[in-house]
Design a protein around this motif. Structure first.
Motif, PDB file in Angstrom:
ATOM      1  N   LEU A 170       0.827  -1.219   0.000  1.00  0.00           N
ATOM      2  CA  LEU A 170       0.000   0.000   0.000  1.00  0.00           C
ATOM      3  C   LEU A 170       0.856   1.262   0.000  1.00  0.00           C
ATOM      4  N   VAL A 186      -7.896  -6.827   5.921  1.00  0.00           N
ATOM      5  CA  VAL A 186      -7.636  -5.583   5.193  1.00  0.00           C
ATOM      6  C   VAL A 186      -8.918  -5.076   4.524  1.00  0.00           C
ATOM      7  N   ALA A 205     -10.787  -3.428   7.290  1.00  0.00           N
ATOM      8  CA  ALA A 205     -10.191  -2.165   7.757  1.00  0.00           C
ATOM      9  C   ALA A 205     -10.362  -1.055   6.726  1.00  0.00           C
ATOM     10  N   ALA A 206     -10.495  -1.450   5.447  1.00  0.00           N
ATOM     11  CA  ALA A 206     -10.528  -0.444   4.377  1.00  0.00           C
ATOM     12  C   ALA A 206     -11.931   0.090   4.096  1.00  0.00           C
ATOM     13  N   THR A 256     -14.343   2.542   7.266  1.00  0.00           N
ATOM     14  CA  THR A 256     -13.535   3.711   7.633  1.00  0.00           C
ATOM     15  C   THR A 256     -13.582   4.757   6.515  1.00  0.00           C
ATOM     16  N   VAL A 259     -15.722   8.521   6.204  1.00  0.00           N
ATOM     17  CA  VAL A 259     -15.113   9.845   6.017  1.00  0.00           C
ATOM     18  C   VAL A 259     -15.626  10.467   4.718  1.00  0.00           C
ATOM     19  N   ILE A 295     -13.658   9.261  12.902  1.00  0.00           N
ATOM     20  CA  ILE A 295     -14.503   8.070  12.838  1.00  0.00           C
ATOM     21  C   ILE A 295     -13.947   6.905  13.677  1.00  0.00           C
ATOM     22  N   PHE A 322      -8.814   9.355  20.749  1.00  0.00           N
ATOM     23  CA  PHE A 322      -8.492  10.290  19.659  1.00  0.00           C
ATOM     24  C   PHE A 322      -9.521  11.423  19.576  1.00  0.00           C
ATOM     25  N   PRO A 380      -5.801  10.718  13.222  1.00  0.00           N
ATOM     26  CA  PRO A 380      -6.948  10.022  12.617  1.00  0.00           C
ATOM     27  C   PRO A 380      -6.584   8.610  12.165  1.00  0.00           C
ATOM     28  N   PHE A 381      -5.303   8.387  11.875  1.00  0.00           N
ATOM     29  CA  PHE A 381      -4.859   7.064  11.449  1.00  0.00           C
ATOM     30  C   PHE A 381      -4.082   6.341  12.548  1.00  0.00           C
ATOM     31  N   GLY A 382      -4.286   6.758  13.798  1.00  0.00           N
ATOM     32  CA  GLY A 382      -3.599   6.132  14.910  1.00  0.00           C
ATOM     33  C   GLY A 382      -2.138   6.550  14.955  1.00  0.00           C
ATOM     34  N   ALA A 410      -0.241   1.874  13.642  1.00  0.00           N
ATOM     35  CA  ALA A 410      -0.829   2.978  12.858  1.00  0.00           C
ATOM     36  C   ALA A 410      -1.264   2.463  11.486  1.00  0.00           C
ATOM     37  N   CYS A 411      -2.248   3.138  10.911  1.00  0.00           N
ATOM     38  CA  CYS A 411      -2.893   2.640   9.702  1.00  0.00           C
ATOM     39  C   CYS A 411      -1.941   2.532   8.499  1.00  0.00           C
ATOM     40  N   LEU A 469      -3.579   5.143   0.771  1.00  0.00           N
ATOM     41  CA  LEU A 469      -4.613   4.681  -0.165  1.00  0.00           C
ATOM     42  C   LEU A 469      -5.940   5.382   0.161  1.00  0.00           C
ATOM     43  N   ALA A 470      -6.247   5.488   1.460  1.00  0.00           N
ATOM     44  CA  ALA A 470      -7.495   6.142   1.859  1.00  0.00           C
ATOM     45  C   ALA A 470      -7.502   7.596   1.383  1.00  0.00           C
TER      46      ALA A 470
END
Ligand code: HEM
Length: 358
Positions: A55, A195, A198-199, A202, A206, A236, A265, A297-299, A304-305, A310-311
């Motif tokens: 990624l 994955v 998780a994808a 989330t 957003v 989120i 967070f 936001p991504f930890g 961490a994300c 990609l997001a």
């Protein structure tokens, strides 16, 4: 519950080895116990490197035309003036993008089967975990079993082709640890589902908030800042779940072994000390970089994300098509929120979309 940036850093970064991720067993069973986010240590690092690698910016830049194609066909299909459930539509898009990052090109019949069964898993994921036939949780467990068979077929076919591709599946198939051991099919399948999971919700949540914020103020045009401020406002992922693996002392407080620990967070993102007038959607706050450990936001740290680039790419492409091609009107409530479990506007933000006239 920890609401200070220093405490979040302590748990997630500097003393991360003292805190393990923790999720209910019922959820672990649905995605699969080998999914990386349930793990610490060597196995976690190995899987994380694979996911992060597949990624990374260098790899996902090749996905731009494909994501673009998905965004174009999604926005075209909405532009009918009929009411649509924005969150539901965004979920479809983020699922397709997840599949793209994992499999690259995948035959249509596999795509269909994955989607059909994953939807059942998704429906059962947050339902009460009773294993009585007919309940959403039991149906989800059965669909999970079918997914494992489908993924087994895909893995087997791919292994025979011996591709040296760069998508996540190829990276997992080609991975060997220092002893030369390859990953098992169960490990690969659990991580594919992990994955995908998780994808999906989330990114979709957003993107739904972005549609709402742009609707409330169509003059917002600085797209990167819109994304950052949407991530902060909506937060989120409100907190991370950890558990102390030994007795831990933090600033004179004892966190006993086995206690759950949650870095919050949302509280940090909405603390006026770090973000003045925090309930206001204000792009100017991102003219300067946020203070360390106040914007997560991504930890942060070892978990961490790995999908954050990609997001962000997906959100940027989507936003481009929204603002250049469409106009829209929100139907019904403008301010209520539902938790499913991520916060999204009530009923997924029902809205009508049209093509902008020149
Ligand atoms: C806007 C969208 C997204 C947000 C806000 C988000 C947020 C997060 C956060 C906060 C974590 C850390 C959780 C923790 O510390 O317990 C995380 C982990 C993770 N995310 Fe994301 N994520 C997003 C999109 C994605 C995408 C698109 C992917 C994959 C394609 C992805 C894959 C993962 C994975 C695999 C983990 C677990 C990492 C680990 O445990 O080492 N995420 N995400």
């Amino acid at each position: 519950m920890l609401a200070s940036p220093e405490a979040a850093k302590f748990v997630l970064v500097t003393q991360a080895h003292l805190f393990k991720p923790t999720y209910p067993k019922s959820k672990e069973r649905l995605l699969g116990p080998s999914a990386l986010f349930y793990h610490q240590g060597d196995y976690h690092m190995r899987m994380r490197k694979l996911v992060q690698g597949s990624l990374s910016l260098d790899i996902i830049r090749n996905l731009v035309p494909h994501i673009e194609g998905l965004a174009v066909s999604a926005t075209d299909s909405w532009a009918t003036g009929q009411v649509i459930d924005t969150f539901h539509e965004m979920k479809k898009l983020s699922f397709e993008v997840g599949k793209l990052a994992i499999f690259g090109n995948l035959e249509a019949h596999y795509k269909e089967e994955l989607k059909r069964n994953y939807t059942i898993v998704d429906r059962g994921y947050n339902s009460f975990p009773t294993i009585i036939p007919g309940t959403p949780y039991k149906k989800a467990l059965l669909a999970r079993k079918r997914l494992r068979v489908i993924l087994g077929d895909i893995i087997c076919e791919r292994r025979e082709k011996r591709l040296l591709g760069k998508d996540l599946l190829d990276c997992m198939l080609n991975s060997k640890d220092e002893k030369g051991e390859v990953l098992t099919d169960d490990q690969i399948a659990d991580n594919i589902l992990g994955v995908l999971f998780a994808a999906q919700d989330t990114t979709a949540s957003v993107m739904t908030w972005i549609v709402k914020y742009l609707h409330d103020d169509p003059k917002l045009l600085e797209s990167v800042k819109v994304i950052l401020e949407s991530l902060r406002m909506a937060t989120i992922i409100s907190f991370a779940f950890r558990e102390a693996v030994v007795d831990v002392e933090y600033k004179g407080y004892l966190i006993p072994k086995g206690w759950k620990v949650m870095p919050l967070f949302r509280n940090i993102h909405h603390n006026p000390e770090f973000f003045a007038d925090p309930q206001k959607f204000d792009l100017s706050r991102f003219e300067v970089a946020p203070k360390p450990n106040t914007f997560m936001p991504f930890g942060s740290g070892v978990h961490a994300c790995p999908g954050n680039e990609l997001a962000k790419l997906e959100m940027l492409v989507m936003m481009h098509h929204l603002v250049t091609k469409l106009k829209w009107e929100v139907v019904g409530s403008q301010s209520e929120i539902q938790y499913s479990p991520f916060p999204v506007p009530l009923h997924g933000l029902p809205a009508k979309f049209w093509i902008q006239s020149a």
